[in-house]
Scaffold this active site. Structure first.
Site, PDB file in Angstrom:
ATOM      1  N   TYR A  36       0.873  -1.176   0.000  1.00  0.00           N
ATOM      2  CA  TYR A  36       0.000   0.000   0.000  1.00  0.00           C
ATOM      3  C   TYR A  36       0.912   1.228   0.000  1.00  0.00           C
ATOM      4  O   TYR A  36       2.035   1.175  -0.503  1.00  0.00           O
ATOM      5  CB  TYR A  36      -0.939  -0.092   1.219  1.00  0.00           C
ATOM      6  CG  TYR A  36      -2.233   0.642   1.014  1.00  0.00           C
ATOM      7  CD1 TYR A  36      -3.067   0.332  -0.063  1.00  0.00           C
ATOM      8  CD2 TYR A  36      -2.627   1.647   1.888  1.00  0.00           C
ATOM      9  CE1 TYR A  36      -4.263   1.026  -0.248  1.00  0.00           C
ATOM     10  CE2 TYR A  36      -3.824   2.332   1.705  1.00  0.00           C
ATOM     11  CZ  TYR A  36      -4.632   2.025   0.638  1.00  0.00           C
ATOM     12  OH  TYR A  36      -5.806   2.705   0.450  1.00  0.00           O
ATOM     13  N   LYS A  91     -20.020 -20.719 -10.341  1.00  0.00           N
ATOM     14  CA  LYS A  91     -19.233 -20.565 -11.568  1.00  0.00           C
ATOM     15  C   LYS A  91     -17.852 -20.019 -11.240  1.00  0.00           C
ATOM     16  O   LYS A  91     -16.839 -20.472 -11.773  1.00  0.00           O
ATOM     17  CB  LYS A  91     -19.966 -19.581 -12.483  1.00  0.00           C
ATOM     18  CG  LYS A  91     -19.479 -19.581 -13.894  1.00  0.00           C
ATOM     19  CD  LYS A  91     -20.246 -20.600 -14.671  1.00  0.00           C
ATOM     20  CE  LYS A  91     -19.730 -20.732 -16.075  1.00  0.00           C
ATOM     21  NZ  LYS A  91     -20.621 -21.591 -16.844  1.00  0.00           N
TER      22      LYS A  91
END
Lengths: 395, 395
Positions: A36, A91
């Site tokens: 970060y 999925k």
């Protein structure tokens, strides 16, 4: 065993099926400064200067959005995108488990074609590919066509092309086993929605002759001049059931329902409703007929009935019978290969290469094994490998 | 050490920072039948019948979209959403590592306010919350306001409120250590973008008096009648720098730049640009002044200079100095708590409770430790716990 109640328990216990995880460690100040701020500014700057660095410094190149509007979820119909989320999560985890692809479900609060297109384009920058799922016909055709034209990443409507690829794979082996050529095979396709249209087109691209096809929808056969055809069906009426092109009254023009036109067909492909193919109809087909009865959850004809009536090879969508037509044989490896090769458009050639890779994965196909097991994770590797030859030269 | 090159290497090696994983096993036919067809039809049916079951059978209740249009990424400015993806991936993994929240980056290919709102609404069904990130002011105010009004899930612009919460937390301890009351403290806020506005509003909600605020943007102080004010700044000019309400020519109306108005201020809050606060200015502040110099990557004044010039307490955005104002102290625990409690709207009361939880997490704050370490993962737990009392009664 009751799959429904067991599944409900599984979903409740885990509160769904997927999670997002970090690929990097965050334990100390240094980790935080690299993953970060301030360190993260540098990959941002590089990508800003050179947009293709997005594939180098982020997960874009391994990520796929599984997008639905919930208008045609499984066999449940138009239940809306939110109610379709369990399917989309399913999925997504199959993408990861079989293809190593990071897929994330996007359920759209709209069923308007233009709004679907606009939204998918608006969220596309972070994704390497788009898998459209459970969007009803004919809307799905326009959505897919436009997104392919207007986005620079691969777009794939699995209900159409995933199904078509696996049917082609199975049929390659089934025709081989029954001594047939695609060019001479007479094919009846029952159900002219997303899957039926895509199957017909892919089989024709592979060598089946358009004039050897008869397509049936819920009204009856598709033929030139019939009323109630949408644009896609009009196009198919121009090339199939060709005796009707001579005139609707020509005696060779096939009109009526399945029972009226099944005589002499080599192959029946059902993507329609349970129970529509009777043993009597199977009996009227050509010698050693091939039956793909893929209605969900119950097939157009049960395999034992079809076999007793004379079918040589029977495939269904079910896991509890041989020859399961399951899209998981195609989509994870297909996207794995397409993402790895940096392919922008999934062409008919690529779909055919995938179907051939699935078919030839079986060294010795048999009448009760024309397709690999959906659980065999090596199939996806073979599929991805087959796609590498389509890698653009510029890369 | 060069954070930038190290970070680049980290991003390239891992191809980004996040992945999507399955929470359930897919090894055999039974697994597949429960996680996917046919079993998955049952949770779909349940959700279709009872939409709130979405929280029971899917990951919605633990998922947050990290949405950006890339218009104000870190200190890099308007580099576009794609170039902002490394930041969004970083944010997403911090959500998981600190709060156990599954966050997914959504980079928007638009910077149009209405289009941003429409797109977020269109993809909202699968998410339990929306974290807006790095969207520039004043567009961010309208986007957030409208989404809060029009969506039924928590919406939070972290650059505004995350920063405001952590500043309030630090200031609670800083005022305690210097023996001040919020109601009597004179505050100069330099920078009136997303963060400056939100900080001012939250401090006022906590008890700081509007008439004790002077706000400065790049032109100079904000006051009633000044030209070039947007609607938000107009609103702030109505309640701050109040002598100007008597007339722009009133001698007590503070006009000009920081150097002209800093005299006697107790607290300086900088969310502006590097180097704007000089040691001379610090020298003109009240006794034991408090300096929050949070410009990125370099502060408005370096801590050693500020301390030498008389500052009692100095906070920055940097990890290499004491008193780091880091939003990671707030957002992971805040969303953890809000999702767990089923809260639909993040009110000022909730933000204040979060700030108090962060402030009181330190049993004995010191002048070089007014905030907990950003690496302390127990802070998020304390924050989440503080939010539970806001749980709606109907749940």
């Amino acid at each position: 065993m009751d799959y429904y109640l067991e599944s409900l328990r599984l979903h409740e216990k885990n509160r769904g099926k997927l999670e997002v995880k970090s690929k990097v460690r965050i334990k100390n100040r240094r980790d935080l400064s690299l993953a970060y701020t301030p360190g993260v500014a540098e990959p941002c700057r590089r990508i800003h200067k050179n947009p293709s660095d997005l594939y180098k410094y982020t997960n874009k190149g391994n990520s796929v959005a599984v997008v639905t509007d919930g208008s045609a979820v499984l066999g449940l119909g138009n239940i809306g995108a939110a109610a379709g989320l369990p399917v989309m999560e399913g999925k997504a985890i199959l993408f990861k488990e079989f293809g190593g692809v990071d897929a994330y479900p996007i359920c759209l609060d709209t069923q308007d074609t233009e709004e679907i297109i606009r939204t998918v384009k608006a969220i596309a920058p972070g994704f390497g590919g788009i898998n459209l799922e459970d969007i009803s016909a004919p809307r799905c055709f326009e959505v897919e066509k436009r997104l392919i034209e207007e986005l620079g990443i691969p777009v794939f409507h699995d209900d159409q092309h995933g199904t078509a690829i696996v049917v082609l794979a199975g049929l390659i082996n089934a025709l081989k086993l029954t001594g047939r050529q695609f060019s001479e095979t007479k094919i009846v396709v029952n159900g002219v929605g997303a899957a039926g249209v895509a199957i017909s087109k892919l089989l024709m691209a592979y060598g089946a002759k358009a004039e050897n096809f008869i397509l049936c929808d819920s009204v009856g056969t598709i033929f030139k001049g019939r009323t109630g055809l949408n644009a896609i069906k009009e196009g198919l009426a121009d090339i199939t059931n060709t005796a009707c092109l001579l005139g609707m009254d020509d005696p060779r023009c096939k009109k009526g329902g399945l029972g009226d036109i099944i005589d002499g067909a080599d192959v029946f492909i059902g993507v329609s409703k349970p129970g529509l193919l009777t043993p009597e109809m199977v009996g009227k087909m050509a010698k050693d007929p091939i039956v793909f009865a893929m209605a969900n959850p119950e097939p157009e004809i049960w395999p034992d009935l079809a076999l007793k009536a004379g079918a040589k090879i029977v495939a269904t969508g079910r896991s509890d019978f041989p020859n399961q037509v399951n899209n998981v044989l195609a989509f994870p490896g297909l996207f794995r290969g397409v993402l790895d090769a940096g392919i922008r458009t999934i062409t008919e050639e690529i779909k055919i290469a995938v179907a051939e890779a699935i078919a030839t994965y079986l060294k010795k196909p048999k009448i009760d094994q024309i397709l690999p097991s959906p659980l065999d994770k090596k199939v996806a590797k073979a599929v991805a490998k087959a796609i590498l030859k389509f890698k653009p030269k510029s890369l």
